[in-house]
Design a protein around this motif. Structure first.
Motif, PDB file in Angstrom:
ATOM      1  N   VAL A  79     -23.606  43.580 -14.990  1.00 24.96           N
ATOM      2  CA  VAL A  79     -23.016  42.057 -15.353  1.00 24.96           C
ATOM      3  C   VAL A  79     -23.222  41.955 -16.876  1.00 24.96           C
ATOM      4  O   VAL A  79     -22.166  41.464 -17.484  1.00 24.96           O
ATOM      5  N   VAL A  80     -24.364  42.217 -17.383  1.00 26.15           N
ATOM      6  CA  VAL A  80     -24.416  41.966 -18.722  1.00 26.15           C
ATOM      7  C   VAL A  80     -23.637  43.005 -19.378  1.00 26.15           C
ATOM      8  O   VAL A  80     -22.917  42.772 -20.457  1.00 26.15           O
ATOM      9  N   ASN A  81     -23.454  44.321 -19.153  1.00 28.80           N
ATOM     10  CA  ASN A  81     -22.745  45.197 -19.767  1.00 28.80           C
ATOM     11  C   ASN A  81     -21.200  45.022 -19.807  1.00 28.80           C
ATOM     12  O   ASN A  81     -20.331  45.118 -20.738  1.00 28.80           O
ATOM     13  N   ILE A  82     -20.570  44.465 -18.610  1.00 29.55           N
ATOM     14  CA  ILE A  82     -19.219  44.017 -18.628  1.00 29.55           C
ATOM     15  C   ILE A  82     -18.983  42.765 -19.610  1.00 29.55           C
ATOM     16  O   ILE A  82     -17.968  42.871 -20.438  1.00 29.55           O
ATOM     17  N   SER A  83     -19.585  41.860 -19.329  1.00 31.42           N
ATOM     18  CA  SER A  83     -19.496  40.521 -20.342  1.00 31.42           C
ATOM     19  C   SER A  83     -19.876  41.136 -21.841  1.00 31.42           C
ATOM     20  O   SER A  83     -19.204  40.527 -22.783  1.00 31.42           O
ATOM     21  N   LEU A  84     -21.004  42.060 -22.081  1.00 36.29           N
ATOM     22  CA  LEU A  84     -21.174  42.382 -23.361  1.00 36.29           C
ATOM     23  C   LEU A  84     -19.785  43.314 -23.990  1.00 36.29           C
ATOM     24  O   LEU A  84     -19.621  43.078 -25.179  1.00 36.29           O
ATOM     25  N   GLY A 205     -32.666  30.716 -18.007  1.00 37.41           N
ATOM     26  CA  GLY A 205     -31.614  31.348 -18.108  1.00 37.41           C
ATOM     27  C   GLY A 205     -30.657  30.823 -17.065  1.00 37.41           C
ATOM     28  O   GLY A 205     -29.336  30.721 -17.183  1.00 37.41           O
ATOM     29  N   PHE A 206     -31.013  30.657 -15.830  1.00 30.82           N
ATOM     30  CA  PHE A 206     -30.313  30.274 -14.387  1.00 30.82           C
ATOM     31  C   PHE A 206     -29.518  28.833 -15.011  1.00 30.82           C
ATOM     32  O   PHE A 206     -28.320  28.602 -14.658  1.00 30.82           O
ATOM     33  N   ILE A 207     -30.508  27.880 -15.569  1.00 30.57           N
ATOM     34  CA  ILE A 207     -29.968  26.536 -15.712  1.00 30.57           C
ATOM     35  C   ILE A 207     -29.024  26.516 -16.766  1.00 30.57           C
ATOM     36  O   ILE A 207     -27.921  25.882 -16.652  1.00 30.57           O
ATOM     37  N   ILE A 208     -29.174  27.360 -17.797  1.00 28.86           N
ATOM     38  CA  ILE A 208     -28.319  27.389 -19.118  1.00 28.86           C
ATOM     39  C   ILE A 208     -27.077  27.972 -18.590  1.00 28.86           C
ATOM     40  O   ILE A 208     -26.047  27.381 -19.085  1.00 28.86           O
ATOM     41  N   ALA A 209     -26.927  28.774 -17.839  1.00 31.58           N
ATOM     42  CA  ALA A 209     -25.859  29.506 -17.459  1.00 31.58           C
ATOM     43  C   ALA A 209     -25.003  28.519 -16.550  1.00 31.58           C
ATOM     44  O   ALA A 209     -23.710  28.336 -16.817  1.00 31.58           O
ATOM     45  N   ILE A 210     -25.554  27.820 -15.541  1.00 24.17           N
ATOM     46  CA  ILE A 210     -24.985  26.617 -15.086  1.00 24.17           C
ATOM     47  C   ILE A 210     -24.390  25.653 -15.693  1.00 24.17           C
ATOM     48  O   ILE A 210     -23.177  25.105 -15.838  1.00 24.17           O
ATOM     49  N   MET A 211     -24.955  25.338 -16.782  1.00 22.57           N
ATOM     50  CA  MET A 211     -24.586  24.105 -17.882  1.00 22.57           C
ATOM     51  C   MET A 211     -23.556  24.716 -18.495  1.00 22.57           C
ATOM     52  O   MET A 211     -22.537  24.069 -18.644  1.00 22.57           O
ATOM     53  N   LEU A 212     -23.428  26.090 -19.169  1.00 19.23           N
ATOM     54  CA  LEU A 212     -22.287  26.433 -19.826  1.00 19.23           C
ATOM     55  C   LEU A 212     -20.894  26.660 -18.930  1.00 19.23           C
ATOM     56  O   LEU A 212     -19.975  26.355 -19.434  1.00 19.23           O
ATOM     57  N   SER A 213     -21.336  27.106 -17.706  1.00 16.66           N
ATOM     58  CA  SER A 213     -20.106  27.205 -16.693  1.00 16.66           C
ATOM     59  C   SER A 213     -19.707  25.860 -16.446  1.00 16.66           C
ATOM     60  O   SER A 213     -18.373  25.544 -16.477  1.00 16.66           O
ATOM     61  N   GLY A 224     -26.731  33.078 -20.248  1.00 21.55           N
ATOM     62  CA  GLY A 224     -27.911  32.853 -19.732  1.00 21.55           C
ATOM     63  C   GLY A 224     -28.909  33.987 -19.499  1.00 21.55           C
ATOM     64  O   GLY A 224     -30.097  33.871 -19.663  1.00 21.55           O
ATOM     65  N   VAL A 225     -28.275  35.059 -19.510  1.00 19.76           N
ATOM     66  CA  VAL A 225     -29.236  36.394 -19.530  1.00 19.76           C
ATOM     67  C   VAL A 225     -30.094  36.612 -20.784  1.00 19.76           C
ATOM     68  O   VAL A 225     -31.143  36.732 -20.982  1.00 19.76           O
ATOM     69  N   ILE A 226     -29.122  36.230 -22.074  1.00 14.27           N
ATOM     70  CA  ILE A 226     -29.885  36.458 -23.247  1.00 14.27           C
ATOM     71  C   ILE A 226     -30.977  35.087 -23.314  1.00 14.27           C
ATOM     72  O   ILE A 226     -31.894  35.408 -24.149  1.00 14.27           O
ATOM     73  N   PHE A 232     -38.967  35.031 -23.923  1.00 15.93           N
ATOM     74  CA  PHE A 232     -40.099  35.616 -24.211  1.00 15.93           C
ATOM     75  C   PHE A 232     -40.742  35.696 -25.444  1.00 15.93           C
ATOM     76  O   PHE A 232     -41.909  35.952 -25.924  1.00 15.93           O
ATOM     77  N   ILE A 233     -39.618  35.357 -26.364  1.00 18.71           N
ATOM     78  CA  ILE A 233     -40.128  35.112 -28.078  1.00 18.71           C
ATOM     79  C   ILE A 233     -40.127  33.824 -28.208  1.00 18.71           C
ATOM     80  O   ILE A 233     -39.262  33.048 -28.110  1.00 18.71           O
ATOM     81  N   PRO A 234     -41.583  33.304 -28.477  1.00 22.65           N
ATOM     82  CA  PRO A 234     -41.755  31.672 -28.611  1.00 22.65           C
ATOM     83  C   PRO A 234     -40.773  31.293 -29.810  1.00 22.65           C
ATOM     84  O   PRO A 234     -40.563  32.108 -30.767  1.00 22.65           O
ATOM     85  N   VAL A 235     -40.829  30.069 -29.812  1.00 21.71           N
ATOM     86  CA  VAL A 235     -39.989  29.110 -30.900  1.00 21.71           C
ATOM     87  C   VAL A 235     -38.770  29.715 -31.199  1.00 21.71           C
ATOM     88  O   VAL A 235     -37.575  29.025 -31.105  1.00 21.71           O
ATOM     89  N   ILE A 236     -38.571  30.815 -31.910  1.00 26.15           N
ATOM     90  CA  ILE A 236     -37.294  31.066 -32.582  1.00 26.15           C
ATOM     91  C   ILE A 236     -36.464  31.684 -31.501  1.00 26.15           C
ATOM     92  O   ILE A 236     -35.171  32.065 -31.845  1.00 26.15           O
ATOM     93  N   GLY A 237     -37.035  32.488 -30.527  1.00 29.32           N
ATOM     94  CA  GLY A 237     -36.167  32.946 -29.514  1.00 29.32           C
ATOM     95  C   GLY A 237     -35.225  32.368 -28.794  1.00 29.32           C
ATOM     96  O   GLY A 237     -33.794  32.497 -28.789  1.00 29.32           O
ATOM     97  N   SER A 238     -35.570  30.914 -28.446  1.00 30.55           N
ATOM     98  CA  SER A 238     -34.491  29.943 -27.687  1.00 30.55           C
ATOM     99  C   SER A 238     -33.602  29.430 -29.051  1.00 30.55           C
ATOM    100  O   SER A 238     -32.372  29.273 -28.645  1.00 30.55           O
ATOM    101  N   ILE A 239     -33.919  29.326 -30.106  1.00 28.62           N
ATOM    102  CA  ILE A 239     -32.955  29.050 -31.108  1.00 28.62           C
ATOM    103  C   ILE A 239     -31.900  30.052 -31.493  1.00 28.62           C
ATOM    104  O   ILE A 239     -30.601  30.033 -31.336  1.00 28.62           O
ATOM    105  N   ILE A 240     -32.479  31.428 -31.483  1.00 31.98           N
ATOM    106  CA  ILE A 240     -31.250  32.592 -31.337  1.00 31.98           C
ATOM    107  C   ILE A 240     -30.525  32.626 -30.567  1.00 31.98           C
ATOM    108  O   ILE A 240     -29.195  32.998 -30.507  1.00 31.98           O
ATOM    109  N   ALA A 241     -30.986  32.421 -29.134  1.00 31.20           N
ATOM    110  CA  ALA A 241     -30.463  32.654 -27.965  1.00 31.20           C
ATOM    111  C   ALA A 241     -29.107  31.602 -28.136  1.00 31.20           C
ATOM    112  O   ALA A 241     -28.076  31.873 -27.246  1.00 31.20           O
ATOM    113  N   SER A 242     -29.451  30.383 -28.439  1.00 34.27           N
ATOM    114  CA  SER A 242     -28.426  29.244 -28.379  1.00 34.27           C
ATOM    115  C   SER A 242     -27.157  29.269 -29.191  1.00 34.27           C
ATOM    116  O   SER A 242     -26.105  28.882 -29.091  1.00 34.27           O
ATOM    117  N   ILE A 243     -27.456  30.008 -30.464  1.00 33.94           N
ATOM    118  CA  ILE A 243     -26.432  30.088 -31.541  1.00 33.94           C
ATOM    119  C   ILE A 243     -25.065  30.510 -31.093  1.00 33.94           C
ATOM    120  O   ILE A 243     -24.101  29.963 -31.291  1.00 33.94           O
TER     121      ILE A 243
END
Length: 350
Positions: A79-84, A205-213, A224-226, A232-243
């Motif tokens: 799934v990630v490879n196709i989307s990527l 990841g699951f909730i974010i994927a549903i929200m974006l859908s 969602g996967v990202i 697993f990376i605290p503080v900055i991880g969620s910020i980077i993933a959301s951009i």
């Protein structure tokens, strides 16, 4: 004052630490695979124990776990490879859309009476560098997934040895029940940490994927996967993933919907990371924010971008190991977030 023998011991331990870290950095590609295999197997070993308690034979329990690991891993990678690949192919089109969006904001500001130089803004934003950075991050994830087969093989061998390892420990500590008890406490806390962290990351990841859908943002599963991985990376991880997801929302949705996406990203991450996770994890397993910050820098330098994902799990493993031994508990206390321990004490008093 320290006597000369104690001082020599401290210098010896420090020199040993430096040599070990230098060796880990040189062998980082192999070490990353080893660490990932150990961490993943520690998660699935709990499920293996549950199956065996249900009186399912050792071989069939192992086979069920192995099939689950293979199915989840290959589905995840597929799934990630196709989307990527699709996202990277469409990156130039997204870059043009982003420029158009920025220019529309500049035009709105100019109508409102602000004097803005379009070209200076575009040069300052440097779209090529920004999207190149995004591609590098996604490319790193792709490279990581390409090595995941070796991790799966490692997990298979570790799980196969799990039961015999317990027997070996009983033989090693047959004359020292306290040491065996300390090791069992260490193993329990490690499994608890990885199970809770994996569950909360998957839930994020699951909730974010549903929200974006729901809002119609492109590649919701990829983001969602990202979000799950970067949790697993605290503080900055969620910020980077959301951009990336917020930028795509800005290009494809109206401003109100983009604001809602941003707000929900913040609410989801805060609710799970700051409310649900501490309740499931237990406040006694908290790390000091200072330790988290330096662990990100340290393990990121030693093991690269994957080291940032593994920084908190590795540091938490070390803390739990220190906490499990009376001689090293003082190191565990130094690594702890004492404010959380004080909160827990107040709750027990009340």
């Amino acid at each position: 004052m320290l006597d000369s023998s104690s001082l020599k011991n401290y210098f010896f331990y420090f020199a040993t630490f430096v040599v070990i870290i230098a060796g880990v950095k040189m062998a980082s590609e192999v070490v990353v695979i080893l660490f990932l295999a150990i961490f993943i197997s520690s998660i699935f070993s709990s499920l293996l124990n549950v199956l065996q308690k249900k009186r399912i034979g050792k071989f069939f329990s192992y086979l069920i776990i192995l099939i689950i690991v293979l199915l989840v891993s290959f589905l995840f990678a597929y799934v990630v490879n196709i989307s990527l690949n699709d996202f990277i192919l469409n990156l130039p089109a997204y870059e043009e859309k982003f420029k158009t969006t920025v220019l529309s904001f500049i035009q709105f500001a100019q109508i409102s009476g602000f004097q803005i130089d379009n070209q200076k803004i575009l040069d300052t934003l440097n779209f090529g560098s920004f999207f190149g950075f995004s591609t590098n991050i996604l490319g790193s994830i792709g490279t990581f997934l390409s090595k995941f087969l070796l991790v799966i093989i490692g997990v298979a061998f570790i799980l196969a040895e799990a039961k015999s390892f317990q027997t070996k420990l009983k033989v090693i500590f047959r004359n020292n029940a306290k040491k065996l008890q300390q090791f069992n406490l260490f193993s329990y806390n490690i499994q608890k940490y990885f199970l809770v962290k994996s569950f909360t990351s998957f839930l994020t990841g699951f909730i974010i994927a549903i929200m974006l859908s729901f809002f119609g943002v492109d590649y919701p599963i990829l983001w969602g996967v990202i979000a799950m991985l970067f949790n697993f990376i605290p503080v900055i991880g969620s910020i980077i993933a959301s951009i990336p997801a917020i930028l795509l929302a800005l290009m494809s949705l109206d401003l109100d919907a983009t604001i809602w996406v941003t707000v929900l990203y913040v609410v989801i991450n805060i609710s799970i990371s700051n409310i649900l996770e501490p309740k499931l994890m237990g406040k006694e397993l908290g790390l000091s924010p200072l330790v988290i910050f330096f662990s990100l820098i340290f393990w990121g330098y030693i093991l690269g971008i994957v080291g940032m994902f593994l920084a908190v799990p590795i540091t938490m493993t070390l803390k739990i190991a220190f906490d499990s031994n009376t001689n090293t508990q003082w190191i565990g206390i130094l690594m702890s977030d004492l404010s959380k321990k004080r909160e827990k004490k107040k709750e027990s008093i009340n």
